[in-house]
Design an enzyme around this catalytic site. Structure first.
Site, PDB file in Angstrom:
ATOM      1  N   SER A  69       3.336  -1.768  10.331  1.00  0.00           N
ATOM      2  CA  SER A  69       5.128  -2.162  11.437  1.00  0.00           C
ATOM      3  C   SER A  69       5.432  -3.273  10.609  1.00  0.00           C
ATOM      4  O   SER A  69       6.509  -3.938  11.232  1.00  0.00           O
ATOM      5  CB  SER A  69       5.200  -1.462  12.210  1.00  0.00           C
ATOM      6  OG  SER A  69       4.344  -0.266  12.652  1.00  0.00           O
ATOM      7  N   GLY A 119       2.437  -0.769   4.425  1.00  0.00           N
ATOM      8  CA  GLY A 119       2.180   0.408   4.105  1.00  0.00           C
ATOM      9  C   GLY A 119       4.116   0.735   3.436  1.00  0.00           C
ATOM     10  O   GLY A 119       4.715   0.860   2.709  1.00  0.00           O
ATOM     11  N   GLU A 151      -5.263  -5.400  10.913  1.00  0.00           N
ATOM     12  CA  GLU A 151      -4.083  -4.224  11.532  1.00  0.00           C
ATOM     13  C   GLU A 151      -4.688  -3.662  12.593  1.00  0.00           C
ATOM     14  O   GLU A 151      -5.355  -2.167  12.221  1.00  0.00           O
ATOM     15  CB  GLU A 151      -4.555  -3.378   9.894  1.00  0.00           C
ATOM     16  CG  GLU A 151      -4.245  -4.095   8.519  1.00  0.00           C
ATOM     17  CD  GLU A 151      -3.709  -2.675   7.715  1.00  0.00           C
ATOM     18  OE1 GLU A 151      -2.345  -2.790   7.772  1.00  0.00           O
ATOM     19  OE2 GLU A 151      -4.077  -1.424   7.430  1.00  0.00           O
ATOM     20  N   ASN A 194       0.937  -1.265  -0.359  1.00  0.00           N
ATOM     21  CA  ASN A 194       0.059   0.184  -0.332  1.00  0.00           C
ATOM     22  C   ASN A 194       0.864   1.421   0.385  1.00  0.00           C
ATOM     23  O   ASN A 194       1.442   1.191   1.134  1.00  0.00           O
ATOM     24  CB  ASN A 194      -0.825  -0.020   1.051  1.00  0.00           C
ATOM     25  CG  ASN A 194      -1.688   1.126   1.440  1.00  0.00           C
ATOM     26  OD1 ASN A 194      -1.785   1.767   0.394  1.00  0.00           O
ATOM     27  ND2 ASN A 194      -2.177   1.251   2.758  1.00  0.00           N
ATOM     28  N   TRP A 195       1.327   2.073  -0.976  1.00  0.00           N
ATOM     29  CA  TRP A 195       1.870   2.952  -0.958  1.00  0.00           C
ATOM     30  C   TRP A 195       1.661   3.876  -0.257  1.00  0.00           C
ATOM     31  O   TRP A 195       1.960   5.243  -0.729  1.00  0.00           O
ATOM     32  CB  TRP A 195       2.677   3.292  -3.209  1.00  0.00           C
ATOM     33  CG  TRP A 195       2.991   2.158  -3.130  1.00  0.00           C
ATOM     34  CD1 TRP A 195       3.169   1.057  -2.655  1.00  0.00           C
ATOM     35  CD2 TRP A 195       3.795   2.044  -4.858  1.00  0.00           C
ATOM     36  NE1 TRP A 195       4.203  -0.236  -3.713  1.00  0.00           N
ATOM     37  CE2 TRP A 195       4.096   0.607  -4.497  1.00  0.00           C
ATOM     38  CE3 TRP A 195       3.392   3.346  -5.599  1.00  0.00           C
ATOM     39  CZ2 TRP A 195       4.517   0.549  -6.339  1.00  0.00           C
ATOM     40  CZ3 TRP A 195       4.108   2.741  -6.945  1.00  0.00           C
ATOM     41  CH2 TRP A 195       4.735   1.397  -7.473  1.00  0.00           C
ATOM     42  N   LYS A 196       0.179   4.070   0.221  1.00  0.00           N
ATOM     43  CA  LYS A 196      -0.594   4.957   0.251  1.00  0.00           C
ATOM     44  C   LYS A 196      -0.470   6.854  -0.978  1.00  0.00           C
ATOM     45  O   LYS A 196      -0.107   6.155  -2.188  1.00  0.00           O
ATOM     46  CB  LYS A 196       0.085   5.836   1.527  1.00  0.00           C
ATOM     47  CG  LYS A 196      -0.221   5.113   2.690  1.00  0.00           C
ATOM     48  CD  LYS A 196      -0.402   5.007   3.555  1.00  0.00           C
ATOM     49  CE  LYS A 196      -0.237   3.126   4.908  1.00  0.00           C
ATOM     50  NZ  LYS A 196      -0.038   3.984   5.854  1.00  0.00           N
ATOM     51  N   GLU A 208      -7.071   4.940   8.191  1.00  0.00           N
ATOM     52  CA  GLU A 208      -6.870   5.870   7.428  1.00  0.00           C
ATOM     53  C   GLU A 208      -7.722   6.599   6.518  1.00  0.00           C
ATOM     54  O   GLU A 208      -8.442   7.514   6.695  1.00  0.00           O
ATOM     55  CB  GLU A 208      -5.861   6.503   6.733  1.00  0.00           C
ATOM     56  CG  GLU A 208      -4.276   6.399   7.796  1.00  0.00           C
ATOM     57  CD  GLU A 208      -3.482   5.597   6.575  1.00  0.00           C
ATOM     58  OE1 GLU A 208      -3.307   5.486   5.445  1.00  0.00           O
ATOM     59  OE2 GLU A 208      -2.502   5.288   7.289  1.00  0.00           O
ATOM     60  N   HIS A 264      -9.687   1.212   4.696  1.00  0.00           N
ATOM     61  CA  HIS A 264      -8.247   1.618   5.175  1.00  0.00           C
ATOM     62  C   HIS A 264      -8.397   1.721   7.151  1.00  0.00           C
ATOM     63  O   HIS A 264      -9.211   3.347   6.673  1.00  0.00           O
ATOM     64  CB  HIS A 264      -7.585   1.802   4.912  1.00  0.00           C
ATOM     65  CG  HIS A 264      -6.274   1.650   5.296  1.00  0.00           C
ATOM     66  ND1 HIS A 264      -5.343   2.536   6.172  1.00  0.00           N
ATOM     67  CD2 HIS A 264      -5.157   1.308   4.924  1.00  0.00           C
ATOM     68  CE1 HIS A 264      -4.124   2.372   6.416  1.00  0.00           C
ATOM     69  NE2 HIS A 264      -4.166   1.729   5.924  1.00  0.00           N
ATOM     70  N   GLY A 323       1.977   1.926  11.046  1.00  0.00           N
ATOM     71  CA  GLY A 323       3.003   3.523  10.598  1.00  0.00           C
ATOM     72  C   GLY A 323       3.566   3.543  12.202  1.00  0.00           C
ATOM     73  O   GLY A 323       4.353   5.369  12.149  1.00  0.00           O
TER      74      GLY A 323
HETATM   75  P1  PGA Z   1       2.926   0.742   7.917  1.00  0.00           P
HETATM   76  O1  PGA Z   1       1.038   0.497   7.187  1.00  0.00           O
HETATM   77  O2  PGA Z   1       3.165  -0.802   6.979  1.00  0.00           O
HETATM   78  O3  PGA Z   1       3.730   1.696   7.293  1.00  0.00           O
HETATM   79  O4  PGA Z   1       2.429   0.173   9.478  1.00  0.00           O
HETATM   80  C1  PGA Z   1       0.275  -0.568   7.010  1.00  0.00           C
HETATM   81  C2  PGA Z   1      -1.051  -0.286   6.591  1.00  0.00           C
HETATM   82  O5  PGA Z   1      -1.047   1.046   6.699  1.00  0.00           O
HETATM   83  O6  PGA Z   1      -1.715  -0.531   6.001  1.00  0.00           O
END
Ligand code: PGA
Length: 259
Positions: free
Chosen positions: A219, A240, A177, A9-11, A98, A96, A183
């Protein structure tokens, strides 16, 4: 047995040229790892050029959207639909944390998005996760009850997957998650995540007759990835920040083959 699935997931990251370089480099190496299935989710503006430059390359790599609207078209300024990405992407990440926290997405909206994605023959990667770690060791029964109540992960799943038929199990992947692990560099322990994935699978089977694969996200890094994929109830990873680092992402993919 299905292959271990690794989703990147490149966001909202990468420039156009960074996206093209990263996608092509990943594709080149992934070809040599047939034991895994990789899904890259770049920002939607790069989806088509990435697709064009990768098409007919590695067979175990597909593309996904990071989000999509619950309608196919209409007056929804700033949104995109899965219908627009048909033939380009096969997957869509929905719900997600976010999206839920920054854009206030509700379970009801996630549910409508999932239904629209399935109608368009996309596979939905449905995210859920708790804000605070459950104390499974000392308070198992109490924590399960908490999961089933409003704000709990089983409650979110029940609402988000409402109306999904048994026969659609293969089209849905759950990404477990924990919000506190995304993150932050604080991943959950593999044993804890293995237990949560089992609880999710049992619950979906018992309450809705769904048999879905479960991915872990939060993470994930080179050091801990193998511990997660070695858990029998974890079928893959949603990554991520480390999915933007070519060397580390490939190492995680390689480790997962051995897991
Ligand atoms: P992260 O993000 O690996 O940077 O913790 C995971 C995600 O948001 O799917």
């Amino acid at each position: 047995m299905s292959k271990t699935m690794i989703v990147g997931n490149w966001k909202m990251n990468t420039s156009y040229s960074e996206a093209m370089i990263l996608a092509n480099a990943i594709s080149k190496h992934i070809e040599k790892l047939p034991g895994i299935e990789v899904v890259l989710c770049p920002p939607s503006i790069y989806l088509y050029p990435v697709y064009e430059s990768l098409k007919a390359k590695s067979r175990n790599l597909s593309l996904g959207l990071q989000n999509a609207m619950w309608e196919d078209e209409g007056a929804f300024t700033g949104e995109i639909s899965v219908q627009m990405a048909k033939g380009i992407a096969k997957y869509v990440i929905l719900g997600h944390s976010e999206r839920r926290s920054v854009f206030n997405e509700s379970n009801k909206q996630v549910n409508e998005k999932i239904k629209n994605a399935l109608k368009n023959h996309f596979k939905a990667i449905v995210c859920v996760g708790e804000r605070e770690m459950y104390d499974l060791e000392n308070n198992y029964a109490f924590e399960i009850k908490k999961m089933e109540q409003e704000g709990g992960i089983l409650y979110d799943l029940k609402e988000s997957l409402s109306g999904i038929a048994k026969g659609e199990s293969d089209e849905i992947l759950i990404a477990y998650e924990p919000v506190w692990a995304i993150g932050t560099g604080n991943s959950a322990s593999a044993i804890y995540c293995g237990a949560l994935s089992t609880i999710i699978k049992d619950n979906l089977q018992r309450t809705m007759g769904l048999t879905c694969r479960v991915l872990y996200g939060g993470s994930v890094c080179v050091k801990n990835s193998r511990e997660f994929t070695m858990q029998p109830s974890i079928d893959g990873l949603l990554i991520g920040s480390q999915s933007l680092n070519l060397k580390n992402f490939l190492k995680i993919c390689k480790n997962s083959m051995e897991g």
